[in-house]
Enzyme design. Sequence first.
Site, mmCIF file in Angstrom:
data_model
loop_
_atom_site.group_PDB
_atom_site.id
_atom_site.type_symbol
_atom_site.label_atom_id
_atom_site.label_comp_id
_atom_site.label_asym_id
_atom_site.label_seq_id
_atom_site.Cartn_x
_atom_site.Cartn_y
_atom_site.Cartn_z
ATOM 1 N N ASP A 83 86.043 62.748 47.505
ATOM 2 C CA ASP A 83 84.647 62.872 47.076
ATOM 3 C C ASP A 83 84.605 63.927 45.968
ATOM 4 O OD1 ASP A 83 81.955 63.099 46.714
ATOM 5 O OD2 ASP A 83 81.468 63.598 48.791
ATOM 6 N N ASP A 126 82.404 58.107 42.545
ATOM 7 C CA ASP A 126 83.072 59.377 42.846
ATOM 8 C C ASP A 126 83.525 59.508 44.296
ATOM 9 O OD1 ASP A 126 80.528 59.498 43.879
ATOM 10 O OD2 ASP A 126 80.175 61.579 43.325
ATOM 11 N N GLU A 127 83.622 58.386 45.011
ATOM 12 C CA GLU A 127 84.055 58.437 46.407
ATOM 13 C C GLU A 127 85.064 57.328 46.680
ATOM 14 O OE1 GLU A 127 80.071 60.140 48.657
ATOM 15 O OE2 GLU A 127 80.355 57.988 48.507
#
Length: 252
Positions: free
Chosen positions: A104, A205-206
């Site tokens: 993350d 973004d994960e």
Amino acid sequence: MADNDEQVAKNLLVYAADKGTQDVDRQKINAIILEMSGDSKYTNEKKEKRDNSQEWIATARKKLATFDATQRSVARHHLTKTEARFEKRRHELDAAGTCCAVVDFDMFYAAVEIRDRPELKDKPVAVGGIGMISTANYVARKWGVRSAMPGFIGQALCRRGPEFGMPKTELVFVSPDFAKYERVAGIARAIFAQYDPHFRAYSADEAYIDLTRYLRCRVACGDHASARAMLADEALESGASRLAEARGAGRR
């Protein structure tokens, strides 16, 4: 500030901002947020939701108070069984040597912009505009600014910093460039695929990465490049096998 209003203000702030706001007067920040939010639809919805939550909790407590010893024992039994099931699964994963990672990226949009504009590194930066902030960097979070906050509130917090122990400053707004963020995410995903060809990405973004096979290949091969090659071959063979099975099922 009334208890309910204070809780609503905390909900508006959201504790994702905790990482950057440990040393500031949060109560004062909450008061400013509530003041700036005024009688907006969003604030009223938060208040209503808070009231509904309190009502639900009160009802649940009343119901729990009516449970006799037998009902409480049954509830505890179900809880114990559920805990045991999760523990059993955890031990199975441990015994199998399963190793997973959740990735993350912090302040992803802001980090990309600061990479391209390093002069912003020490300034409070918000990706977004006066209407809504997508991401705020950690410097901005010292003033209570955070993601999903209206930009005008973030701007007011920076300008009213002396009210809660921070200097007055200006929030730097950067217009979002989603195509650029997706390109950076693509670079990261290419790296993830080296360790898990079947990794799952839930947003730019994960990601969830199962490192189990890679680590076993690395132990067997001794270096990253060889482990990558072995992992890629296994993924190719696995994909071909699944395709053959699907075609066979289609003929039946």
